[in-house]
Design a protein around this motif. Structure first.
Motif, mmCIF file in Angstrom:
data_model
loop_
_atom_site.group_PDB
_atom_site.id
_atom_site.type_symbol
_atom_site.label_atom_id
_atom_site.label_comp_id
_atom_site.label_asym_id
_atom_site.label_seq_id
_atom_site.Cartn_x
_atom_site.Cartn_y
_atom_site.Cartn_z
ATOM 1 N N THR A 101 -0.171 7.461 17.340
ATOM 2 C CA THR A 101 1.140 7.627 16.718
ATOM 3 C C THR A 101 1.358 9.078 16.287
ATOM 4 N N GLY A 102 0.370 9.651 15.639
ATOM 5 C CA GLY A 102 0.476 11.048 15.222
ATOM 6 C C GLY A 102 0.602 11.983 16.413
ATOM 7 N N PHE A 103 -0.207 11.718 17.446
ATOM 8 C CA PHE A 103 -0.152 12.535 18.660
ATOM 9 C C PHE A 103 1.244 12.495 19.280
ATOM 10 N N MET A 104 1.846 11.306 19.346
ATOM 11 C CA MET A 104 3.153 11.178 19.976
ATOM 12 C C MET A 104 4.271 11.790 19.134
ATOM 13 N N LEU A 105 4.131 11.765 17.828
ATOM 14 C CA LEU A 105 5.130 12.434 16.990
ATOM 15 C C LEU A 105 5.077 13.948 17.196
ATOM 16 N N TRP B 112 1.958 9.880 28.714
ATOM 17 C CA TRP B 112 1.011 8.787 28.885
ATOM 18 C C TRP B 112 0.970 7.899 27.645
ATOM 19 N N LEU B 113 1.663 8.318 26.592
ATOM 20 C CA LEU B 113 1.806 7.557 25.339
ATOM 21 C C LEU B 113 0.477 7.312 24.640
ATOM 22 N N GLY B 114 -0.436 8.234 24.775
ATOM 23 C CA GLY B 114 -1.749 8.128 24.144
ATOM 24 C C GLY B 114 -2.773 8.785 25.048
ATOM 25 N N GLY C 145 -8.152 9.396 28.816
ATOM 26 C CA GLY C 145 -8.295 10.749 29.347
ATOM 27 C C GLY C 145 -7.208 11.203 30.298
ATOM 28 N N VAL C 146 -6.288 10.312 30.673
ATOM 29 C CA VAL C 146 -5.238 10.716 31.617
ATOM 30 C C VAL C 146 -4.300 11.744 30.989
ATOM 31 N N GLY C 147 -3.980 11.563 29.707
ATOM 32 C CA GLY C 147 -3.152 12.550 29.032
ATOM 33 C C GLY C 147 -3.797 13.916 29.001
#
Length: 446
Positions: A19-23, A233-235, A239-241
């Motif tokens: 969630t923090g990463f996506m914000l 990648w939404l997260g 490792g794809v992101g």
């Protein structure tokens, strides 16, 4: 023997890390729109600087409101015939729970919708670069509202929405090669074919007025693009992101080198404008492909895009369409290249097991990519041209010729980008305190 017991998969739970990463990624994508404004603003003449900044900035206001009212529902709601979504509970965003998770992911719906909102804001802003110097601001604002509603929201559903025809076909578009860049580039071409050329096109010098501003904008775009791509990648649990993040840097670097090499061979110089444009072309091309290719594949994608986009920007002089700031040459061509190259360089080791031609997968994925590319291109080109024609025949799209020559900043915004009145010279001296000799002379005259 007792029958085997199949355990139900555990339901996803909210991840504070994702969630923090996506914000953060959402904020980075938001920064891309002001970055684009600076990039475009430096490329125009002084008299159009503010108008170019505002053509990007106004998208933040218009598209945000539309996204809340119905845009998110159209793009990601329940599918209808593979063409558009709808969910009445999402209209106005009032019936979404604060901790309600997005479609099997570990982030709230609100986080996903604000991330996608920033894509929706940026895409029509990209179109504006093709229309520099000559479009009424009110007409442009209305065009954004109509285009987002009729073109962007449905196309986003096609590509990323569950049930969208391109999504179901298996078209790979990690972060927007079709939905964002081909969509915007085709729209730009459609509009400029309707509204025509700038006064003095091919005759008057129309050089960038501030290359430092261009480089600043390119740097902000490059920085924000990490959120644009890696966040899609939404997260990053698998490792794809991270792969997408790395490939974004690699492809952009290769594109800068490719563009500059072509420029040196063709024109005899390495220009800062070429470096900035090369960076953007690499960012565009890796956007659809970065989750499917290896780092070596990213070098190939970036280098190919850098060279071919550099070649493509000159097509406007050959074919006579006035794409002011090379939206067609960079975004349309770069988006097409990045999307189609997935069919050759997909390794099967990233976002999916799909393999391209060079990894033994044949041309199956390439044909799927072609369907996505040319489906979006044709729809956006035709509908955008029709919208521009309707606006031109009703309220008028262009400012009068005299206003265009005088400068669209003063006409549309009653401002200028730079105020030289206090920087020395006659104006400054005329307002200074009189010297002792002048004061004595005035006493004598009195």
């Amino acid at each position: 023997m007792a029958p085997a017991i199949t355990l139900a998969a555990e339901a996803p739970t909210l991840s504070a890390a994702n969630t923090g990463f996506m914000l953060i990624c959402s904020a980075l994508v938001m920064l891309m729109t002001p970055g684009l404004a600076f990039f475009y603003g430096g490329m125009v003449r002084v008299k159009s600087t503010l108008n170019m900044l505002m053509m990007s900035f106004i998208s933040l206001g218009i598209v945000t409101v539309l996204w809340v009212l119905y845009g998110f529902s159209m793009a990601f709601g329940t599918d209808s015939a593979g063409l558009v979504g709808w969910n009445s509970d999402w209209v106005g965003l009032s019936d979404i729970g604060l901790t309600e998770l997005w479609d099997g992911y570990t982030i709230p719906v609100f986080v996903f919708l604000v991330f996608q909102l920033m894509f929706a804001v940026l895409t029509p802003a990209l179109i504006s670069g093709a229309l520099a110097d000559r479009v009424k601001f009110t007409a442009w604002a209305l065009f954004i509202a109509l285009w987002a509603t009729i073109v962007y929201f449905p196309v986003a559903h096609w590509v990323w929405g569950s049930g969208g025809w391109a999504f179901e076909m298996g078209v790979i578009d990690f972060a927007g090669g079709t939905a964002v860049h081909i969509n915007a580039g085709a729209a730009a071409l459609g509009v400029i074919l309707v509204i025509g050329k700038r006064v003095g096109f091919k005759k008057d010098p129309m050089r960038p007025h501030s290359l430092p501003l261009v480089m600043l904008g390119a740097g902000l775009l490059w920085f924000g693009w990490f959120g644009f791509n890696a966040g899609s990648w939404l997260g990053n649990d698998d490792g794809v992101g991270a792969l997408m993040f790395v490939n974004t840097q690699i492809a952009t670097a290769a594109a800068v080198l490719g563009w500059l090499a072509y420029e040196k061979i063709r024109h005899g110089a390495f220009t800062t404008l070429g470096a900035a444009s090369g960076a953007v072309s690499g960012l565009v091309a890796i956007t659809p492909a970065g989750g499917a290719v290896t780092p070596l594949g990213a070098i190939a994608v970036g280098a190919i895009a850098g060279v071919l986009c550099a070649m493509a920007v000159g097509l406007k002089y050959k074919f006579g369409y006035d794409d002011s700031l090379d939206v067609v040459g960079v975004h349309l061509v770069g988006g097409i290249l990045g999307s189609l190259l997935v069919g050759f360089f997909a390794s099967g080791k990233g976002q999916s097991e799909v393999e391209g031609l060079f990894y033994g997968g044949g041309l199956d994925q390439f044909w799927k990519q072609c369907a996505g590319v040319f489906g979006v291109l044709a729809y956006s080109l035709v509908v955008s041209a029709v919208l521009a024609l309707l606006l031109d025949r009703t309220i008028g799209m262009r400012v009068p010729e005299d206003d265009e020559v005088a400068g669209i900043d003063q006409v549309e915004h009653a401002e200028t980008a730079y105020d030289y009145s206090g920087a020395g010279g006659g104006a400054a001296r005329s307002t200074a305190a009189p010297s002792a000799a002048q004061a004595e002379s005035k006493k004598v005259d009195a």
